[in-house]
Design a protein around this motif. Structure first.
Motif, mmCIF file in Angstrom:
data_model
loop_
_atom_site.group_PDB
_atom_site.id
_atom_site.type_symbol
_atom_site.label_atom_id
_atom_site.label_comp_id
_atom_site.label_asym_id
_atom_site.label_seq_id
_atom_site.Cartn_x
_atom_site.Cartn_y
_atom_site.Cartn_z
ATOM 1 N N ARG A 1 0.854 -1.195 0.000
ATOM 2 C CA ARG A 1 0.000 0.000 0.000
ATOM 3 C C ARG A 1 0.883 1.236 0.000
ATOM 4 N NH1 ARG A 1 1.227 1.868 4.626
ATOM 5 N NH2 ARG A 1 1.601 0.509 6.418
ATOM 6 N N GLY A 2 0.307 2.333 -0.459
ATOM 7 C CA GLY A 2 1.033 3.587 -0.426
ATOM 8 C C GLY A 2 1.036 4.184 0.964
ATOM 9 N N PRO A 3 1.960 5.108 1.262
ATOM 10 C CA PRO A 3 2.079 5.669 2.608
ATOM 11 C C PRO A 3 1.027 6.717 2.955
ATOM 12 C CG PRO A 3 3.712 6.646 1.169
ATOM 13 C CD PRO A 3 3.034 5.573 0.372
ATOM 14 N N PHE A 4 0.181 7.089 1.983
ATOM 15 C CA PHE A 4 -0.830 8.107 2.273
ATOM 16 C C PHE A 4 -2.249 7.607 2.025
ATOM 17 C CE2 PHE A 4 3.122 10.323 1.458
ATOM 18 C CZ PHE A 4 3.208 11.124 2.591
ATOM 19 N N GLY A 5 -2.418 6.303 2.049
ATOM 20 C CA GLY A 5 -3.742 5.717 2.012
ATOM 21 C C GLY A 5 -4.397 5.779 0.645
ATOM 22 N N THR A 6 -5.714 5.510 0.650
ATOM 23 C CA THR A 6 -6.497 5.468 -0.575
ATOM 24 C C THR A 6 -7.681 6.425 -0.434
ATOM 25 O OG1 THR A 6 -7.814 3.620 0.264
ATOM 26 C CG2 THR A 6 -5.854 3.084 -1.027
ATOM 27 N N GLY A 7 -8.489 6.469 -1.464
ATOM 28 C CA GLY A 7 -9.647 7.342 -1.466
ATOM 29 C C GLY A 7 -9.628 8.242 -2.678
ATOM 30 N N SER A 8 -10.373 9.318 -2.641
ATOM 31 C CA SER A 8 -10.412 10.243 -3.763
ATOM 32 C C SER A 8 -9.049 10.900 -3.928
ATOM 33 C CB SER A 8 -11.475 11.306 -3.532
ATOM 34 O OG SER A 8 -11.097 12.175 -2.480
ATOM 35 N N ALA A 9 -8.797 11.385 -5.130
ATOM 36 C CA ALA A 9 -7.539 12.080 -5.388
ATOM 37 C C ALA A 9 -7.377 13.264 -4.443
ATOM 38 C CB ALA A 9 -7.482 12.534 -6.844
ATOM 39 N N ALA A 10 -8.462 13.988 -4.223
ATOM 40 C CA ALA A 10 -8.389 15.166 -3.355
ATOM 41 C C ALA A 10 -7.985 14.794 -1.933
ATOM 42 C CB ALA A 10 -9.730 15.898 -3.358
ATOM 43 N N SER A 11 -8.554 13.709 -1.404
ATOM 44 C CA SER A 11 -8.238 13.330 -0.026
ATOM 45 C C SER A 11 -6.808 12.826 0.098
ATOM 46 C CB SER A 11 -9.228 12.272 0.469
ATOM 47 O OG SER A 11 -9.144 11.086 -0.298
ATOM 48 N N VAL A 12 -6.341 12.070 -0.897
ATOM 49 C CA VAL A 12 -4.963 11.586 -0.847
ATOM 50 C C VAL A 12 -3.986 12.747 -0.941
ATOM 51 C CG1 VAL A 12 -3.238 10.170 -2.036
ATOM 52 C CG2 VAL A 12 -5.569 9.307 -1.769
ATOM 53 N N LEU A 13 -4.232 13.680 -1.838
ATOM 54 C CA LEU A 13 -3.347 14.828 -1.981
ATOM 55 C C LEU A 13 -3.352 15.687 -0.714
ATOM 56 C CD1 LEU A 13 -4.126 15.843 -5.672
ATOM 57 C CD2 LEU A 13 -2.135 14.605 -4.807
ATOM 58 N N TYR A 14 -4.502 15.794 -0.071
ATOM 59 C CA TYR A 14 -4.567 16.550 1.189
ATOM 60 C C TYR A 14 -3.662 15.907 2.240
ATOM 61 C CZ TYR A 14 -6.330 18.701 5.446
ATOM 62 O OH TYR A 14 -6.413 19.369 6.643
ATOM 63 N N ARG A 15 -3.701 14.575 2.329
ATOM 64 C CA ARG A 15 -2.858 13.885 3.318
ATOM 65 C C ARG A 15 -1.381 14.048 2.985
ATOM 66 N NH1 ARG A 15 -7.270 10.121 3.182
ATOM 67 N NH2 ARG A 15 -6.230 8.832 1.615
ATOM 68 N N ILE A 16 -1.053 14.042 1.704
ATOM 69 C CA ILE A 16 0.344 14.225 1.323
ATOM 70 C C ILE A 16 0.871 15.561 1.828
ATOM 71 C CG2 ILE A 16 1.825 14.716 -0.681
ATOM 72 C CD1 ILE A 16 0.370 12.497 -2.160
ATOM 73 N N VAL A 17 0.067 16.600 1.708
ATOM 74 C CA VAL A 17 0.501 17.939 2.094
ATOM 75 C C VAL A 17 0.454 18.133 3.607
ATOM 76 C CG1 VAL A 17 -0.043 20.406 1.901
ATOM 77 C CG2 VAL A 17 -0.192 18.929 -0.122
ATOM 78 N N ASN A 18 -0.512 17.507 4.287
ATOM 79 C CA ASN A 18 -0.782 17.863 5.687
ATOM 80 C C ASN A 18 -0.537 16.753 6.707
ATOM 81 O OD1 ASN A 18 -2.133 20.663 5.373
ATOM 82 N ND2 ASN A 18 -3.218 19.391 3.887
ATOM 83 N N SER A 19 -0.361 15.504 6.284
ATOM 84 C CA SER A 19 -0.238 14.396 7.236
ATOM 85 C C SER A 19 1.103 13.696 7.075
ATOM 86 C CB SER A 19 -1.375 13.385 7.018
ATOM 87 O OG SER A 19 -2.635 14.009 7.148
ATOM 88 N N GLU A 20 1.507 13.004 8.137
ATOM 89 C CA GLU A 20 2.725 12.208 8.086
ATOM 90 C C GLU A 20 2.442 10.874 7.398
ATOM 91 O OE1 GLU A 20 5.799 13.237 8.905
ATOM 92 O OE2 GLU A 20 4.737 15.150 9.148
ATOM 93 N N PRO A 21 3.420 10.287 6.743
ATOM 94 C CA PRO A 21 3.200 9.004 6.055
ATOM 95 C C PRO A 21 2.958 7.872 7.037
ATOM 96 C CG PRO A 21 5.524 9.567 6.051
ATOM 97 C CD PRO A 21 4.800 10.775 6.584
ATOM 98 N N ASN A 22 2.166 6.906 6.613
ATOM 99 C CA ASN A 22 1.921 5.702 7.400
ATOM 100 C C ASN A 22 2.986 4.681 7.027
ATOM 101 O OD1 ASN A 22 1.042 3.387 8.628
ATOM 102 N ND2 ASN A 22 -0.966 3.335 7.637
ATOM 103 N N LEU A 23 3.911 4.417 7.944
ATOM 104 C CA LEU A 23 5.002 3.481 7.695
ATOM 105 C C LEU A 23 4.817 2.182 8.459
ATOM 106 C CD1 LEU A 23 8.083 5.916 7.687
ATOM 107 C CD2 LEU A 23 6.658 5.150 5.773
ATOM 108 N N ASP A 24 3.596 1.897 8.887
ATOM 109 C CA ASP A 24 3.329 0.623 9.555
ATOM 110 C C ASP A 24 3.681 -0.531 8.610
ATOM 111 O OD1 ASP A 24 2.381 2.071 11.657
ATOM 112 O OD2 ASP A 24 0.244 1.708 11.226
ATOM 113 N N GLY A 25 4.417 -1.499 9.117
ATOM 114 C CA GLY A 25 4.806 -2.646 8.312
ATOM 115 C C GLY A 25 6.142 -2.484 7.622
ATOM 116 N N VAL A 26 6.718 -1.287 7.627
ATOM 117 C CA VAL A 26 8.043 -1.078 7.054
ATOM 118 C C VAL A 26 9.083 -1.590 8.045
ATOM 119 C CG1 VAL A 26 9.734 0.655 6.307
ATOM 120 C CG2 VAL A 26 7.314 0.896 5.682
#
Length: 379
Positions: free
Chosen positions: A210-235
């Motif tokens: 999976r990607g580090p910023f989850g799934t969903g609409s393009a807008a929601s994923v791009l929002y997380r990229i700009v404003n949230s930390e990546p999810n590195l669970d499992g790395v």
């Protein structure tokens, strides 16, 4: 792999099409064979787009970008004709899956394999940046797994470091989930560090599926990229800090490709054992298609539309980019000497290549890459 009726009649330049590999909103990619028996992947744009002068300029720029990059883990252009009535671009063919396909079929990769993968991708980005380019669309669907290492492909939206941009003001080109924050917020600032961010996100996918910023609409994923930390669970802990550095919001805080080459450390034998059967099968089937006798020629009943007159000098109608011979391209061939790369790139990858689901909402002012509707490769 089976021959299909959907290949182009006649030829594409000097190449005889064998099979439609994939298609999307902007064009098709065909497996084809040269007069000398060399397997190539030929990208052909849709005829209606060929009438658009702006699109032709972008395609011509893509040819120039691809031909400027050379390296063991990057695409090699064999031939191209940007000024043809229907423009096309040919690269050598590698019978290997994308990273997206490999993880979907066989699950996440182990740490040692991903260290080898990461070193190869860093070396590819080094070659891209030394050519004065920024890839801007590194993602699992644009990484192919070849018998002798990964291949970074699709320079369809790369931009020159001199700041030349062919996109409209206020738009963003890229793939949600793998775009750097500065690429989302200010595309004119998308320099080499944005490729390092995408490399980190791609390796998170290789390790976790999976990607580090989850799934969903393009807008929601791009929002997380700009404003949230990546999810590195499992790395794995051994790679967590390194990938976190690649995914930092501040471009200046990310390592460079040169630095990454010394950070991935010892990897493992390549390719991953789970992929050997797949690689052999693809090589065997592609070679069988190339060796089969050509079908009867179907004559055209209508004349193709003439290419629009160029607005600037683009050189001769037919360009042997870099003057590459079959033997030269063969130097990066994969298994059994059958090809080296599927160059793909007029659009983005579909659901099976890790793109946002079809029908996802798109944020205003963001031009998300077009998804393919069929075939093995993104267009």
């Amino acid at each position: 792999m089976q021959p299909q009726d959907a290949v182009m009649p006649g030829g594409i330049g000097p190449y005889r099409p064998l099979r439609l590999l994939g298609e999307g909103g902007m064009g098709q990619v065909h497996l084809a064979v040269s007069p000398g028996g060399r397997l190539v992947a030929v990208k052909v744009v849709r005829p209606e787009l060929a009438e658009d002068a702006a699109f032709r300029a972008r395609f011509d720029r893509e040819v120039r970008a691809c031909s400027a990059v050379s390296g063991a883990f990057t695409a090699a252009v064999v031939d191209a004709d940007p000024a043809a009535p229907v423009p096309w671009l040919a690269t050598a063919y590698v019978p290997g899956p994308s990273l997206q396909e490999a993880v979907a079929a066989h699950g996440p990769m182990d740490e040692r394999t991903v260290r080898t993968l990461g070193a190869g991708l860093a070396e590819a980005l080094l070659a891209v940046h030394r050519a004065g380019l920024v890839h801007r669309d590194m993602k699992p669907g644009n990484v192919l797994i070849a018998g002798d290492g990964p291949r970074v492909i699709d320079f369809g939206i790369s931009r020159a470091l001199d700041g030349t941009v062919l996109t409209r003001t206020g738009t963003v080109l890229g793939s949600p989930g793998y775009m750097a924050p500065e690429q989302v917020a200010a595309p004119q600032d998308a320099g080499p560090p944005c490729d390092v961010f995408a490399l980190g996100a791609t390796l998170v996918y290789a390790l976790t599926g999976r990607g580090p910023f989850g799934t969903g609409s393009a807008a929601s994923v791009l929002y997380r990229i700009v404003n949230s930390e990546p999810n590195l669970d499992g790395v794995p802990p051994g790679l967590g800090p390194l990938l976190a550095d690649c995914l930092r919001k501040d471009p200046a805080a990310r390592p460079t490709p040169e630095q990454l080459l010394g950070m991935f450390g010892a990897g493992s034998a390549w390719p991953p054992p789970a992929l050997w059967d797949d690689l052999r099968r693809r090589a065997t089937e592609a070679a069988a298609l190339a060796a089969a006798p050509p079908p009867p020629v179907r004559h055209q009943t209508t004349q193709p539309k003439a290419a629009p007159k160029p607005t600037g000098g683009h050189g001769p109608n037919r360009r042997r980019v870099l003057g590459l011979t079959a033997a030269a391209v063969g130097g990066v061939a994969g298994l059994a000497g059958v090809g080296a790369l599927v160059e793909q790139g007029i659009g983005g990858s579909g659901a099976r290549h890790g793109a946002a689901p079809r029908g996802s909402a798109r944020p205003t002012g963001v031009a998300v890459r077009k998804e393919p509707v069929r075939g093995d490769v993104p267009i």
